[in-house]
Every structure is written in C-alpha cells, then in structure tokens.
Write a protein that holds these residues in place. Structure first.
Motif, PDB file in Angstrom:
ATOM      1  N   TYR A   7      22.877  23.292 -30.422  1.00 33.32           N
ATOM      2  CA  TYR A   7      24.540  23.729 -30.036  1.00 33.32           C
ATOM      3  C   TYR A   7      24.829  23.898 -31.957  1.00 33.32           C
ATOM      4  O   TYR A   7      24.516  22.393 -32.693  1.00 33.32           O
ATOM      5  N   THR A   8      26.357  24.134 -31.998  1.00 30.65           N
ATOM      6  CA  THR A   8      27.595  24.049 -32.935  1.00 30.65           C
ATOM      7  C   THR A   8      28.485  24.143 -32.959  1.00 30.65           C
ATOM      8  O   THR A   8      29.126  25.170 -31.470  1.00 30.65           O
ATOM      9  N   THR A   9      29.479  23.576 -33.397  1.00 30.66           N
ATOM     10  CA  THR A   9      30.669  23.792 -33.631  1.00 30.66           C
ATOM     11  C   THR A   9      31.881  25.073 -34.117  1.00 30.66           C
ATOM     12  O   THR A   9      32.707  24.772 -34.366  1.00 30.66           O
ATOM     13  N   ALA A  10      30.671  25.554 -35.349  1.00 36.95           N
ATOM     14  CA  ALA A  10      30.196  26.202 -36.313  1.00 36.95           C
ATOM     15  C   ALA A  10      31.099  27.594 -35.811  1.00 36.95           C
ATOM     16  O   ALA A  10      30.580  28.013 -34.902  1.00 36.95           O
TER      17      ALA A  10
ATOM     18  N   ALA B 143      29.072  31.322 -38.559  1.00 34.44           N
ATOM     19  CA  ALA B 143      27.609  31.623 -38.723  1.00 34.44           C
ATOM     20  C   ALA B 143      27.024  32.950 -39.533  1.00 34.44           C
ATOM     21  O   ALA B 143      28.154  33.811 -39.265  1.00 34.44           O
TER      22      ALA B 143
ATOM     23  N   ALA C 269      25.387  32.799 -34.130  1.00 35.46           N
ATOM     24  CA  ALA C 269      25.666  31.388 -33.911  1.00 35.46           C
ATOM     25  C   ALA C 269      24.610  30.974 -32.900  1.00 35.46           C
ATOM     26  O   ALA C 269      23.840  30.034 -33.277  1.00 35.46           O
TER      27      ALA C 269
ATOM     28  N   CYS D 239      21.706  29.093 -33.285  1.00 36.05           N
ATOM     29  CA  CYS D 239      21.111  28.426 -31.721  1.00 36.05           C
ATOM     30  C   CYS D 239      19.826  28.190 -30.834  1.00 36.05           C
ATOM     31  O   CYS D 239      19.159  27.628 -31.248  1.00 36.05           O
TER      32      CYS D 239
ATOM     33  N   ARG E 219      16.872  27.637 -33.694  1.00 37.81           N
ATOM     34  CA  ARG E 219      16.250  25.938 -33.076  1.00 37.81           C
ATOM     35  C   ARG E 219      15.880  25.508 -32.750  1.00 37.81           C
ATOM     36  O   ARG E 219      15.050  24.715 -32.147  1.00 37.81           O
TER      37      ARG E 219
ATOM     38  N   HIS F 170      28.712  29.930 -25.078  1.00 37.00           N
ATOM     39  CA  HIS F 170      29.966  30.713 -25.985  1.00 37.00           C
ATOM     40  C   HIS F 170      30.758  29.942 -25.475  1.00 37.00           C
ATOM     41  O   HIS F 170      31.238  31.116 -24.904  1.00 37.00           O
TER      42      HIS F 170
ATOM     43  N   TYR G  87      32.278  26.184 -29.555  1.00 36.53           N
ATOM     44  CA  TYR G  87      30.990  25.366 -28.993  1.00 36.53           C
ATOM     45  C   TYR G  87      30.241  27.021 -28.613  1.00 36.53           C
ATOM     46  O   TYR G  87      31.067  28.171 -27.862  1.00 36.53           O
TER      47      TYR G  87
END
Length: 228
Positions: free
Chosen positions: A14-17, A20, A46, A50, A53, A85, A89
């Motif tokens: 996950y990412t909160t950014a 991307a 983004a 994820c 990854r 998304h 988040y």
C-alpha cells in the motif's frame, strides 16, 4: 493496514502518497490513462506500483496490469488479485492460484455515505441493521453505511473473476459480526458474511470477509481459498 485483514498466503502493498510518477507505468498501462487528468494518472500509477510490489513479494516479475471489459485488473495466469484506491490510500493484494481462488479488497474514507446512496445500495434488512448499529452505544464509532458499501465492493471484486458476470448491490446480503473497539486507542474491526442472492457456476453461496477502521480509512477484504 490491509495486511491485517489478509492471510499469509496473500501478499499486499500500500501507499498513502498521491504523487506516483506516471513514467513508472508500462507503455500499455500508460495508454489506458493517456487522456485522463493528471490526478487520475497518478492514482493509476500508484496502485499499479503497489501491485508490482505485491507480486514481487511472491517472487513474480514486474509485468503490466491492464484492465478488462469492466475495468477489472487483468493478472498473470498464476495469480489472483485485487486493487483499491481512495483519497490518501492505495493498495493491491495478490495470491497464487494454488492458494486462493479469488479475493477482493476495498478502501473508503471513513465518513457517512452522501445523500441517498445507502438506499440505493442496501437491502431493507441491511438498512435496518445499519440504522440499529448506528444508534447502539460504542457501535456509533463506525460509519456502518460506508462500511457496508465497502464490503459490497470487496464482494463484487471477488465474485466477478469467479463468474465473469455482474453482481448488483442487491445481490448480496451482508451482515457484520464482532464488537467494535472503544476508547481513544481502540481499533474497530471484525468480520462479516455476505449471503449471495444469485447463483452462478463456480461461485459459492456466501463469502466471508473481514473489516477494519483505522486512520480515517474503512477497509474490507474477502478471500476465497483454493478449494473453497
């Protein structure tokens, strides 16, 4: 956060950014959002970051994740997966087909649904349960209408790859179980069951899922194990 809802056979990231780089997309992916606004392009990049990854955690190489006819992600043959998304988040989850038949994840801002959305997405029995929980002491820490919407999204994401058919909001009756946390350090969470009101070859009669509310995000997940 989404990892807390998933078994060890599922890899996730996950990412909160929200920034991307669009240049990180494969050319085939970039073509899908070439005409979209910059915000949508970054969101798309983004969540696919994820996905890569998560696939790397399974030992799989980076490959394009394209979209099917209903916008669903198209995964390599050896895996099943799901992406989600919302503001602040983005997440993806994948598992090998030898371990998992289907999975669905969803993230939503933990806030009340707008307007008449609940009436549009919920069955009468679900609306009654939501209203009852919303009036019930510690249960009021959870926006049950938003959580119900999220759970229906997770159910749909698990259903569609199994059947190749559309599942409408009224085709699943979802009931939450478990007691939300209380106090400033508590984290509300629990389980739910989605009873499917339509049948399709290859689909079970019900899905079991888990839910969590943390840091202003409502999260749900459904995992159908291999053989399930």
């Amino acid at each position: 956060m989404i990892a807390d809802l998933l078994p060890s056979t599922v890899a996730c990231a996950y990412t909160t950014a929200d920034d991307a780089p669009v240049g990180a997309l494969f050319a085939e992916e970039a073509a899908l959002v070439g005409g979209a606004v910059v915000g949508r392009q970054r969101e798309f990049a983004a969540v696919r970051g994820c996905a890569r990854r998560a696939m790397a955690a399974l030992g799989l190489p980076a490959v394009p994740v394209l979209s099917g006819p209903r916008g669903e992600p198209r995964w390599p043959d050896v895996v099943v997966g799901s992406m989600t998304h919302c503001a602040g988040y983005r997440a993806a989850a994948v598992a090998r087909t030898v371990d998992v038949r289907a999975l669905g994840i969803d993230a939503e801002p933990h806030a009340p649904l707008p307007g008449d959305v609940l009436a549009a997405v919920a069955l009468p029995a679900e609306r009654a349960r939501v209203l009852s929980a919303s009036r019930n002491g510690a249960d009021r820490v959870v926006h049950w209408d938003r959580l119900l919407f999220s759970a229906k999204e997770s159910v749909y994401k698990a259903w569609y790859p199994l059947t190749g058919t559309r599942l409408d909001f009224e085709d699943a009756d979802i009931e939450f179980r478990g007691t939300p946390g209380s106090g400033p350090e508590a984290v509300p969470g629990g389980v739910f069951r989605a009873r499917l009101l339509r049948t399709a070859p290859g689909a079970p009669a019900a899905f079991d899922g888990r839910w969590l509310v943390r840091d202003g995000i409502a999260l749900t997940a459904v995992v159908v194990p291999a053989g399930g």
